[in-house]
Enzyme design. Structure first.
Site, mmCIF file in Angstrom:
data_model
loop_
_atom_site.group_PDB
_atom_site.id
_atom_site.type_symbol
_atom_site.label_atom_id
_atom_site.label_comp_id
_atom_site.label_asym_id
_atom_site.label_seq_id
_atom_site.Cartn_x
_atom_site.Cartn_y
_atom_site.Cartn_z
ATOM 1 N N HIS A 124 69.428 -16.444 20.143
ATOM 2 C CA HIS A 124 68.732 -17.688 20.825
ATOM 3 C C HIS A 124 67.524 -18.016 19.839
ATOM 4 O O HIS A 124 67.352 -19.183 19.647
ATOM 5 C CB HIS A 124 68.267 -17.095 22.247
ATOM 6 C CG HIS A 124 67.044 -18.278 22.556
ATOM 7 N ND1 HIS A 124 67.438 -19.038 23.508
ATOM 8 C CD2 HIS A 124 65.619 -18.012 22.521
ATOM 9 C CE1 HIS A 124 66.276 -20.012 23.434
ATOM 10 N NE2 HIS A 124 65.030 -19.201 23.042
ATOM 11 N N HIS A 129 66.013 -22.308 17.758
ATOM 12 C CA HIS A 129 64.784 -22.761 17.616
ATOM 13 C C HIS A 129 64.645 -23.281 15.996
ATOM 14 O O HIS A 129 63.921 -23.994 15.727
ATOM 15 C CB HIS A 129 63.498 -21.728 18.075
ATOM 16 C CG HIS A 129 63.348 -21.544 19.239
ATOM 17 N ND1 HIS A 129 62.414 -22.421 19.871
ATOM 18 C CD2 HIS A 129 63.769 -20.493 20.294
ATOM 19 C CE1 HIS A 129 62.652 -22.196 21.326
ATOM 20 N NE2 HIS A 129 63.292 -21.061 21.434
ATOM 21 N N GLU A 170 62.454 -25.701 25.042
ATOM 22 C CA GLU A 170 63.711 -24.854 25.705
ATOM 23 C C GLU A 170 64.659 -25.564 26.152
ATOM 24 O O GLU A 170 66.044 -25.310 25.686
ATOM 25 C CB GLU A 170 63.176 -24.071 26.725
ATOM 26 C CG GLU A 170 62.291 -22.749 26.069
ATOM 27 C CD GLU A 170 63.081 -21.775 25.063
ATOM 28 O OE1 GLU A 170 64.083 -21.938 24.885
ATOM 29 O OE2 GLU A 170 62.317 -21.077 24.423
ATOM 30 N N SER A 189 71.693 -22.642 22.452
ATOM 31 C CA SER A 189 72.256 -21.214 22.429
ATOM 32 C C SER A 189 73.045 -20.870 23.728
ATOM 33 O O SER A 189 73.533 -19.642 23.854
ATOM 34 C CB SER A 189 70.908 -20.098 22.115
ATOM 35 O OG SER A 189 70.232 -20.323 23.236
HETATM 36 N N1 HBI Z 1 57.075 -14.724 22.798
HETATM 37 N N2 HBI Z 1 58.635 -14.118 21.116
HETATM 38 C C1 HBI Z 1 58.240 -14.891 22.030
HETATM 39 N N3 HBI Z 1 59.047 -16.130 22.421
HETATM 40 C C2 HBI Z 1 58.580 -16.912 23.216
HETATM 41 O O1 HBI Z 1 59.223 -17.932 23.517
HETATM 42 C C3 HBI Z 1 57.269 -16.789 24.000
HETATM 43 C C4 HBI Z 1 56.855 -15.599 23.703
HETATM 44 N N4 HBI Z 1 55.412 -15.241 24.314
HETATM 45 C C5 HBI Z 1 55.115 -15.943 25.274
HETATM 46 C C6 HBI Z 1 55.867 -17.422 25.624
HETATM 47 N N5 HBI Z 1 56.809 -17.635 24.829
HETATM 48 C C7 HBI Z 1 55.451 -18.291 26.720
HETATM 49 O O2 HBI Z 1 54.812 -17.718 27.396
HETATM 50 C C8 HBI Z 1 54.527 -19.521 25.938
HETATM 51 O O3 HBI Z 1 55.544 -20.488 25.491
HETATM 52 C C9 HBI Z 1 54.005 -20.250 27.220
HETATM 53 FE FE FE Z 2 62.964 -19.951 23.213
#
Ligand code: HBI
Ligand code: FE
Length: 259
Positions: A124, A129, A170, A189
C-alpha cells in the site's frame, strides 16, 4: 489498538532499517503478484501522473530497495522514503512529511490478506503513495500537509485535517481529459475499490469541497459512499492553501448539519 510491526528497534522518529535482505522469496513473489494485478487496472483507472511515474521506478519484480527509490526521488522533487514499522504517531508522521520524508511500512501482508488488510503494508505505502511523490505539485502539497498537520495538533483539530487526507491522498479522484481517474493511494493499492471508485454507479462523486470534506466521517472497513473529485493537483494546492484556523473553529462549534 495493537499494531503488528516491530517497534522495538525504532528510533525516536520511528524510523527503522528496511533490512531488505530479510524479505523471503515468497514475500517478493507475493509483492510481484499484487503489483501485476494492480498494473492491469492502472491504464484504465489511474491518473496519468501516477502512470508516468511508475514507469521510471523499475519496481515490478520485487519489493524495492527504498534507498534506490530515494535516490531518484531526491533528484525529482527533494523527497525521500523513510522505513517505518507501520502506523506511527501523528506528530512523528507529520514531522516526516514536513521534512519531505515519506514513511513506508517495511512489512508485507500475508497471502491470505491479498484483498484486504487493516493496517497499511509496504505494498500500500509503496505502490499507492510513492509514485505521485515524483509529481512536483502533489509533492509540494504533501509537504504543506505535513506542516498543516503539526499546526492542527497545536489547534486540537487533527480529526478534521485527517478527513482531508482521507478524501484526497487516500481516496481522491481527479478530472482528466479522458474522464475521472484515481490518484488516492487507498484506491491505487486496492484490487476492488479502484474500479468501483471510478466507474460504479453507486457512490457519489462530488466536486472537491474542503468544508464538506472536513464534516464528512469516513468508513475504514468498506468502500466509500462518497468520493471527492479535484480538477488538478494545482486545484488541490490552491484550495488547501488558506489558513484553516477559522474553519477549525467553526467545525468545532458543530452547529452545522453533517452533510
Ligand atoms: N503513520 N505510517 C503511517 N502512515 C500514515 O498514513 C499515518 C501514520 N500515522 C498517522 C496518520 N497516518 C494519520 O493520523 C494522519 O494522516 C492524520
Ligand atoms: Fe496510505
Amino acid at each position: 489498538m495493537s499494531l503488528r510491526g516491530d517497534y522495538s528497534r525504532a528510533g525516536s522518529d520511528f524510523s527503522v532499517e528496511q533490512d531488505w535482505e530479510k524479505y523471503t522469496p515468497e514475500e517478493h513473489a507475493l509483492y510481484r503478484r499484487l503489483f501485476e494485478r494492480q498494473s492491469k487496472l492502472v491504464p484504465r483507472y489511474a491518473c496519468p501522473e501516477w502512470i508516468s511515474a511508475i514507469s521510471h521506478l523499475d519496481a515490478a519484480r520485487e519489493i524495492p530497495v527504498f534507498e534506490m527509490i530515494s535516490k531518484k526521488l531526491r533528484k525529482a522533487t527533494g523527497w525521500e522514503i523513510v522505513a517505518v514499522p507501520g502506523l506511527i504517531p501523528d506528530d512523528a508522521f507529520f514531522t516526516h512529511l514536513a521534512n519531505r520524508r515519506f514513511p513506508v511500512t517495511v512489512w508485507l501482508r500475508k497471502p491470505e490478506e491479498l484483498d484486504y488488510i487493516v493496517e497499511p503494508d509496504v505494498f500500500h505505502d509503496f505502490f499507492g503513495h510513492v509514485p505521485l511523490l515524483f509529481e512536483r505539485v502533489y509533492a509540494d502539497h504533501l509537504y504543506e500537509y505535513g506542516k498543516g498537520g503539526l499546526k492542527a495538533m497545536r489547534l486540537d483539530a487533527v480529526k478534521f485535517l485527517a478527513r482531508l487526507y482521507w478524501f484526497t491522498i487516500e481516496f481522491g479522484l481527479v478530472k482528466t481529459g479522458k474522464g475521472v481517474r484515481a490518484y488516492g493511494a487507498g484506491l491505487m493499492s486496492s484490487g476492488g475499490e479502484l474500479a468501483y471508485s471510478v466507474e460504479d454507479p453507486r457512490p457519489k462523486r462530488l466536486p472537491f469541497d474542503l468544508e464538506r470534506i472536513m464534516r464528512t466521517e469516513y468508513l475504514i472497513d468498506r468502500y466509500q459512499d462518497s468520493y471527492f473529485v479535484i480538477d488538478s493537483f494545482e486545484h488541490l494546492m490552491r484550495e488547501t492553501a488558506p489558513d484553516f484556523t477559522p474553519l477549525y473553529a467553526r467545525l468545532k462549534m458543530g452547529t452545522y448539519p453533517i452533510l
